[in-house]
Write a protein that holds these residues in place. Structure first.
Motif, PDB file in Angstrom:
ATOM      1  N   PHE A 228       0.838  -1.194   0.000  1.00  0.00           N
ATOM      2  CA  PHE A 228       0.000   0.000   0.000  1.00  0.00           C
ATOM      3  C   PHE A 228       0.876   1.248   0.000  1.00  0.00           C
ATOM      4  CE2 PHE A 228      -2.722  -3.250   1.814  1.00  0.00           C
ATOM      5  CZ  PHE A 228      -3.975  -2.970   1.278  1.00  0.00           C
ATOM      6  N   LEU A 229       0.298   2.343  -0.466  1.00  0.00           N
ATOM      7  CA  LEU A 229       0.956   3.639  -0.394  1.00  0.00           C
ATOM      8  C   LEU A 229       0.811   4.226   1.007  1.00  0.00           C
ATOM      9  CD1 LEU A 229      -0.433   5.057  -3.751  1.00  0.00           C
ATOM     10  CD2 LEU A 229       1.878   4.161  -3.367  1.00  0.00           C
ATOM     11  N   TYR A 230       1.572   5.276   1.279  1.00  0.00           N
ATOM     12  CA  TYR A 230       1.544   5.918   2.577  1.00  0.00           C
ATOM     13  C   TYR A 230       0.147   6.455   2.879  1.00  0.00           C
ATOM     14  CZ  TYR A 230       2.876   9.197   6.304  1.00  0.00           C
ATOM     15  OH  TYR A 230       2.966   9.889   7.493  1.00  0.00           O
ATOM     16  N   ARG A 231      -0.450   5.967   3.947  1.00  0.00           N
ATOM     17  CA  ARG A 231      -1.787   6.335   4.415  1.00  0.00           C
ATOM     18  C   ARG A 231      -2.887   6.037   3.405  1.00  0.00           C
ATOM     19  NH1 ARG A 231      -0.788  11.934   7.902  1.00  0.00           N
ATOM     20  NH2 ARG A 231       0.383  10.931   9.586  1.00  0.00           N
ATOM     21  N   GLN A 232      -2.630   5.163   2.446  1.00  0.00           N
ATOM     22  CA  GLN A 232      -3.654   4.832   1.447  1.00  0.00           C
ATOM     23  C   GLN A 232      -4.902   4.241   2.090  1.00  0.00           C
ATOM     24  OE1 GLN A 232      -2.315   2.088  -1.604  1.00  0.00           O
ATOM     25  NE2 GLN A 232      -4.406   1.706  -2.333  1.00  0.00           N
ATOM     26  N   VAL A 233      -4.731   3.325   3.027  1.00  0.00           N
ATOM     27  CA  VAL A 233      -5.889   2.666   3.633  1.00  0.00           C
ATOM     28  C   VAL A 233      -6.731   3.671   4.422  1.00  0.00           C
ATOM     29  CG1 VAL A 233      -6.641   0.937   5.310  1.00  0.00           C
ATOM     30  CG2 VAL A 233      -4.795   0.404   3.709  1.00  0.00           C
ATOM     31  N   ARG A 234      -6.090   4.540   5.181  1.00  0.00           N
ATOM     32  CA  ARG A 234      -6.842   5.516   5.976  1.00  0.00           C
ATOM     33  C   ARG A 234      -7.560   6.536   5.095  1.00  0.00           C
ATOM     34  NH1 ARG A 234      -2.467   7.550  10.119  1.00  0.00           N
ATOM     35  NH2 ARG A 234      -4.147   9.010  10.678  1.00  0.00           N
ATOM     36  N   ARG A 235      -6.985   6.882   3.959  1.00  0.00           N
ATOM     37  CA  ARG A 235      -7.639   7.832   3.057  1.00  0.00           C
ATOM     38  C   ARG A 235      -8.787   7.156   2.303  1.00  0.00           C
ATOM     39  NH1 ARG A 235      -3.615  12.532   1.404  1.00  0.00           N
ATOM     40  NH2 ARG A 235      -5.179  12.873  -0.198  1.00  0.00           N
ATOM     41  N   MET A 236      -8.604   5.905   1.901  1.00  0.00           N
ATOM     42  CA  MET A 236      -9.715   5.190   1.266  1.00  0.00           C
ATOM     43  C   MET A 236     -10.848   4.995   2.266  1.00  0.00           C
ATOM     44  SD  MET A 236      -7.965   2.320  -1.268  1.00  0.00           S
ATOM     45  CE  MET A 236      -7.212   1.398   0.076  1.00  0.00           C
ATOM     46  N   THR A 237     -10.516   4.689   3.507  1.00  0.00           N
ATOM     47  CA  THR A 237     -11.533   4.518   4.542  1.00  0.00           C
ATOM     48  C   THR A 237     -12.343   5.793   4.715  1.00  0.00           C
ATOM     49  OG1 THR A 237     -10.275   2.836   5.737  1.00  0.00           O
ATOM     50  CG2 THR A 237     -11.905   4.079   6.999  1.00  0.00           C
ATOM     51  N   ALA A 238     -11.678   6.941   4.768  1.00  0.00           N
ATOM     52  CA  ALA A 238     -12.379   8.209   4.959  1.00  0.00           C
ATOM     53  C   ALA A 238     -13.360   8.470   3.825  1.00  0.00           C
ATOM     54  CB  ALA A 238     -11.368   9.351   5.068  1.00  0.00           C
ATOM     55  N   VAL A 239     -12.968   8.141   2.599  1.00  0.00           N
ATOM     56  CA  VAL A 239     -13.850   8.348   1.456  1.00  0.00           C
ATOM     57  C   VAL A 239     -15.033   7.383   1.505  1.00  0.00           C
ATOM     58  CG1 VAL A 239     -13.997   8.044  -1.051  1.00  0.00           C
ATOM     59  CG2 VAL A 239     -12.172   9.419  -0.068  1.00  0.00           C
ATOM     60  N   LEU A 240     -14.792   6.119   1.855  1.00  0.00           N
ATOM     61  CA  LEU A 240     -15.891   5.159   1.944  1.00  0.00           C
ATOM     62  C   LEU A 240     -16.855   5.531   3.068  1.00  0.00           C
ATOM     63  CD1 LEU A 240     -14.154   1.711   1.298  1.00  0.00           C
ATOM     64  CD2 LEU A 240     -15.428   3.156  -0.297  1.00  0.00           C
ATOM     65  N   VAL A 241     -16.335   6.053   4.166  1.00  0.00           N
ATOM     66  CA  VAL A 241     -17.210   6.521   5.249  1.00  0.00           C
ATOM     67  C   VAL A 241     -18.064   7.685   4.760  1.00  0.00           C
ATOM     68  CG1 VAL A 241     -17.233   7.716   7.486  1.00  0.00           C
ATOM     69  CG2 VAL A 241     -15.831   5.666   7.169  1.00  0.00           C
ATOM     70  N   ALA A 242     -17.477   8.590   3.977  1.00  0.00           N
ATOM     71  CA  ALA A 242     -18.251   9.711   3.423  1.00  0.00           C
ATOM     72  C   ALA A 242     -19.388   9.193   2.551  1.00  0.00           C
ATOM     73  CB  ALA A 242     -17.336  10.637   2.625  1.00  0.00           C
ATOM     74  N   VAL A 243     -19.141   8.116   1.812  1.00  0.00           N
ATOM     75  CA  VAL A 243     -20.203   7.499   1.019  1.00  0.00           C
ATOM     76  C   VAL A 243     -21.269   6.919   1.949  1.00  0.00           C
ATOM     77  CG1 VAL A 243     -20.755   5.605  -0.561  1.00  0.00           C
ATOM     78  CG2 VAL A 243     -18.721   7.007  -0.964  1.00  0.00           C
ATOM     79  N   GLY A 244     -20.838   6.227   2.984  1.00  0.00           N
ATOM     80  CA  GLY A 244     -21.774   5.623   3.917  1.00  0.00           C
ATOM     81  C   GLY A 244     -22.645   6.637   4.637  1.00  0.00           C
ATOM     82  N   LEU A 245     -22.132   7.849   4.796  1.00  0.00           N
ATOM     83  CA  LEU A 245     -22.886   8.908   5.467  1.00  0.00           C
ATOM     84  C   LEU A 245     -23.689   9.760   4.492  1.00  0.00           C
ATOM     85  CD1 LEU A 245     -20.172  10.087   8.045  1.00  0.00           C
ATOM     86  CD2 LEU A 245     -22.143   8.604   8.465  1.00  0.00           C
ATOM     87  N   GLY A 246     -23.569   9.471   3.201  1.00  0.00           N
ATOM     88  CA  GLY A 246     -24.334  10.206   2.204  1.00  0.00           C
ATOM     89  C   GLY A 246     -23.680  11.474   1.696  1.00  0.00           C
TER      90      GLY A 246
END
Length: 293
Positions: A228-246
């Motif tokens: 993985f790239l540096y902080r890739q997982v945490r940044r993808m998580t933040a975007v997926l959470v934004a989707v989950g919250l609408g």
């Protein structure tokens, strides 16, 4: 194993699996010098110094984790060179000795294996899986059970649109340039990675939740790639959470990915470190004897 630098002595290389709670550490990497901050590696090497190796023992860690990030199973290789006439430690004795001399209760060596002298814990890894824990139904972080704090990201929401998150995750699967999800400071020479798995699923209920906290729910996000790239997982998580919250649609996640822009409006947020766990590191030929993934 090839001969070591001391006459008559043999250098043995080992692969060790270890776990830790990252709360007290400045990441897994050793912190050299006089700084107060310490890494997990500092404690591992301090314990290894008690093995009386002819050459000081250094750990080469497979997967670097940031301050506050945890590991259910990380790996490292190390060389131990005993004095002339002394046989190499068995893997079982090595693991027991390291645990005996570890001075921090939040670190544990799980097991060890003898490996060839040219084995490299980072380069030989074929798969890494990260787990991110989310909590919903907790209006304030202070309402989270104290035993769950520093182990999940408590969202100020009662629910998540999990179907939308899964749809968004499918846009991330496969081989892409993940520049949009890379934080500055990455030493990687290329931002192309192959994401083999993205999953969003209900997590186990917390043993520590009280009956009146019935709204509390946990969710697991898992990501698998060779690297993985540096902080890739945490940044993808933040975007997926934004989707989950609408706040974002699944289609917008594809637009973000294709933009290759790490400074775009929606992808600059980084999920908190304390919800992230390195779940497993796998090797070809060791999958059947390494810790269960």
């Amino acid at each position: 194993m090839g001969p070591g630098s001391a006459a008559g002595s043999v250098r043995a290389r080992y692969l060790v699996y270890f776990q830790y709670l990252g709360t007290d550490f400045n990441g897994v990497a050793a912190v050299r010098g006089t700084q107060r901050a310490v890494g997990v590696q500092d404690y591992l090497e301090e314990a290894a110094a008690r093995l009386n190796s002819v050459v000081p023992v250094k750990f080469t860690v497979s997967s670097r984790t940031d301050a506050g990030v945890h590991a259910l199973s990380n790996t490292a290789h190390l060389d131990v060179q005993r004095r002339s006439g002394e046989p190499p430690f068995s893997p079982e004795v090595l693991a027991q000795a390291l645990n005996t001399h570890l001075k921090h209760p939040a670190i544990r060596v799980l097991q060890a294996f003898r490996v060839p002298s040219d084995f490299h814990a980072r380069h030989a890894a074929t798969s890494r899986t990260y787990l991110y824990r989310l909590a919903t139904g907790c209006p304030w972080p202070s309402k989270l059970p104290v035993f769950e704090r520093n182990l999940c990201w408590a969202l100020r929401a009662d629910c998540l649109d999990v179907d939308a998150m899964r749809e968004a995750g499918r846009h991330l699967l496969g081989t892409h340039d993940f520049s949009a999800f890379q934080s500055a400071g990455s030493p990687a020479t290329t931002s192309v990675r192959t994401l083999r798995q993205v999953s969003v699923s209900p997590g186990p209920a917390s043993t520590f939740a009280l009956p009146q906290e019935s709204r509390l729910r946990f969710w697991n996000l898992e990501f698998e790639s060779q690297s993985f790239l540096y902080r890739q997982v945490r940044r993808m998580t933040a975007v997926l959470v934004a989707v989950g919250l609408g706040a974002l649609t699944p289609a917008q996640v594809k637009v973000i990915l294709d933009s290759q822009d790490p400074l775009g409006k929606h992808q600059t947020r980084v999920a908190p470190a304390h919800g992230l766990f390195l779940k497993s590191v796998l090797y070809e030929g060791l999958g059947d004897i390494g810790p269960a993934s």
